[in-house]
Motif scaffolding. Sequence first.
Motif, PDB file in Angstrom:
ATOM      1  N   GLU A  28     -26.432  33.663  18.277  1.00 16.06           N
ATOM      2  CA  GLU A  28     -25.379  32.476  18.557  1.00 16.06           C
ATOM      3  C   GLU A  28     -25.698  31.513  18.417  1.00 16.06           C
ATOM      4  O   GLU A  28     -27.548  31.390  18.435  1.00 16.06           O
ATOM      5  CB  GLU A  28     -25.359  32.576  20.204  1.00 16.06           C
ATOM      6  CG  GLU A  28     -24.424  30.969  20.418  1.00 16.06           C
ATOM      7  CD  GLU A  28     -23.243  30.829  20.561  1.00 16.06           C
ATOM      8  OE1 GLU A  28     -22.615  29.977  19.877  1.00 16.06           O
ATOM      9  OE2 GLU A  28     -22.317  31.903  20.007  1.00 16.06           O
ATOM     10  N   PHE A  29     -25.607  30.956  17.216  1.00 15.85           N
ATOM     11  CA  PHE A  29     -25.580  29.775  16.621  1.00 15.85           C
ATOM     12  C   PHE A  29     -26.523  28.504  17.186  1.00 15.85           C
ATOM     13  O   PHE A  29     -28.106  27.923  17.181  1.00 15.85           O
ATOM     14  CB  PHE A  29     -24.994  28.615  15.310  1.00 15.85           C
ATOM     15  CG  PHE A  29     -25.728  28.463  14.865  1.00 15.85           C
ATOM     16  CD1 PHE A  29     -26.114  29.102  13.058  1.00 15.85           C
ATOM     17  CD2 PHE A  29     -25.608  26.895  14.105  1.00 15.85           C
ATOM     18  CE1 PHE A  29     -26.713  28.592  11.952  1.00 15.85           C
ATOM     19  CE2 PHE A  29     -27.033  26.427  13.133  1.00 15.85           C
ATOM     20  CZ  PHE A  29     -27.400  26.965  12.382  1.00 15.85           C
ATOM     21  N   ALA A  33     -30.822  26.858  17.284  1.00 15.64           N
ATOM     22  CA  ALA A  33     -30.796  25.687  17.110  1.00 15.64           C
ATOM     23  C   ALA A  33     -31.033  24.720  18.025  1.00 15.64           C
ATOM     24  O   ALA A  33     -31.852  24.097  18.100  1.00 15.64           O
ATOM     25  CB  ALA A  33     -29.286  25.021  16.979  1.00 15.64           C
ATOM     26  N   TYR A  34     -31.058  24.503  19.110  1.00 12.93           N
ATOM     27  CA  TYR A  34     -31.160  23.816  20.239  1.00 12.93           C
ATOM     28  C   TYR A  34     -32.523  23.855  20.161  1.00 12.93           C
ATOM     29  O   TYR A  34     -33.239  22.894  20.345  1.00 12.93           O
ATOM     30  CB  TYR A  34     -30.406  23.242  21.322  1.00 12.93           C
ATOM     31  CG  TYR A  34     -29.012  22.518  20.794  1.00 12.93           C
ATOM     32  CD1 TYR A  34     -28.544  23.532  19.817  1.00 12.93           C
ATOM     33  CD2 TYR A  34     -28.132  22.679  22.725  1.00 12.93           C
ATOM     34  CE1 TYR A  34     -26.852  22.256  19.883  1.00 12.93           C
ATOM     35  CE2 TYR A  34     -26.783  22.084  22.312  1.00 12.93           C
ATOM     36  CZ  TYR A  34     -25.723  22.480  20.639  1.00 12.93           C
ATOM     37  OH  TYR A  34     -24.920  21.571  20.867  1.00 12.93           O
ATOM     38  N   LEU A  67     -26.630  18.463  16.552  1.00 11.46           N
ATOM     39  CA  LEU A  67     -27.677  19.459  16.446  1.00 11.46           C
ATOM     40  C   LEU A  67     -27.623  20.588  15.832  1.00 11.46           C
ATOM     41  O   LEU A  67     -28.532  20.812  14.627  1.00 11.46           O
ATOM     42  CB  LEU A  67     -27.974  19.917  18.280  1.00 11.46           C
ATOM     43  CG  LEU A  67     -28.541  18.510  18.993  1.00 11.46           C
ATOM     44  CD1 LEU A  67     -28.754  19.150  20.706  1.00 11.46           C
ATOM     45  CD2 LEU A  67     -29.599  17.796  18.495  1.00 11.46           C
ATOM     46  N   SER A  68     -26.261  21.637  16.079  1.00  9.44           N
ATOM     47  CA  SER A  68     -26.759  22.677  14.952  1.00  9.44           C
ATOM     48  C   SER A  68     -26.600  21.988  13.280  1.00  9.44           C
ATOM     49  O   SER A  68     -27.075  22.980  12.658  1.00  9.44           O
ATOM     50  CB  SER A  68     -25.361  23.378  15.325  1.00  9.44           C
ATOM     51  OG  SER A  68     -25.467  23.950  16.511  1.00  9.44           O
ATOM     52  N   GLY A  76     -36.125  24.783   9.282  1.00  4.38           N
ATOM     53  CA  GLY A  76     -36.107  25.417  10.167  1.00  4.38           C
ATOM     54  C   GLY A  76     -35.227  26.752  10.410  1.00  4.38           C
ATOM     55  O   GLY A  76     -35.026  28.201   9.791  1.00  4.38           O
ATOM     56  N   PHE A  77     -34.050  26.593  10.163  1.00  2.64           N
ATOM     57  CA  PHE A  77     -33.065  27.377   8.694  1.00  2.64           C
ATOM     58  C   PHE A  77     -33.372  28.003   7.692  1.00  2.64           C
ATOM     59  O   PHE A  77     -33.132  29.638   7.880  1.00  2.64           O
ATOM     60  CB  PHE A  77     -31.272  26.496   8.652  1.00  2.64           C
ATOM     61  CG  PHE A  77     -30.288  27.322   8.969  1.00  2.64           C
ATOM     62  CD1 PHE A  77     -30.132  28.351   9.614  1.00  2.64           C
ATOM     63  CD2 PHE A  77     -29.791  27.415   8.107  1.00  2.64           C
ATOM     64  CE1 PHE A  77     -28.998  28.767   9.264  1.00  2.64           C
ATOM     65  CE2 PHE A  77     -28.793  28.108   6.810  1.00  2.64           C
ATOM     66  CZ  PHE A  77     -28.676  29.281   8.183  1.00  2.64           C
ATOM     67  N   GLN A  78     -33.839  27.671   6.882  1.00  5.71           N
ATOM     68  CA  GLN A  78     -34.342  27.954   5.637  1.00  5.71           C
ATOM     69  C   GLN A  78     -35.578  28.788   6.256  1.00  5.71           C
ATOM     70  O   GLN A  78     -35.479  30.705   5.717  1.00  5.71           O
ATOM     71  CB  GLN A  78     -35.487  26.991   4.697  1.00  5.71           C
ATOM     72  CG  GLN A  78     -34.097  26.010   4.312  1.00  5.71           C
ATOM     73  CD  GLN A  78     -34.837  25.039   3.069  1.00  5.71           C
ATOM     74  OE1 GLN A  78     -36.138  24.971   2.874  1.00  5.71           O
ATOM     75  NE2 GLN A  78     -33.937  24.288   2.745  1.00  5.71           N
ATOM     76  N   ARG A  79     -36.182  28.856   6.992  1.00  2.59           N
ATOM     77  CA  ARG A  79     -37.235  29.978   7.526  1.00  2.59           C
ATOM     78  C   ARG A  79     -36.761  31.016   8.325  1.00  2.59           C
ATOM     79  O   ARG A  79     -36.831  32.207   7.935  1.00  2.59           O
ATOM     80  CB  ARG A  79     -38.282  29.310   8.415  1.00  2.59           C
ATOM     81  CG  ARG A  79     -39.606  28.206   7.642  1.00  2.59           C
ATOM     82  CD  ARG A  79     -41.210  27.874   8.499  1.00  2.59           C
ATOM     83  NE  ARG A  79     -40.840  28.110   9.819  1.00  2.59           N
ATOM     84  CZ  ARG A  79     -40.424  26.941   9.952  1.00  2.59           C
ATOM     85  NH1 ARG A  79     -40.537  26.081   9.752  1.00  2.59           N
ATOM     86  NH2 ARG A  79     -40.601  26.905  11.370  1.00  2.59           N
TER      87      ARG A  79
END
Length: 90
Positions: A28-29, A33-34, A67-68, A76-79
Amino acid sequence: MKPNPKRILFLVTSANLIGPNHRVTGYEFSEIAYPYLAFEESGHHVDFASLAGGLPPEDGYDPTDALSATFRNGAGFQRLNKSLPLGSVD
């Protein structure tokens, strides 16, 4: 960054289907993210691992959620998309 930042490990799913009807699924994205953004803001280092490693499947991304969207456009999303295989985590 804090002088002695804590290291935090997120474990995310590698499963992209669930149940007898094989419904498409993933992490769950917003549940990644949060807290990720809060931990990073507090000066902690976050790593990501999944059973298979690599690109984990996602579910529930809302591009209108600020925030998403911030997380999706950040490092962080890349990692996360290069998650460590769980077996390699010490």
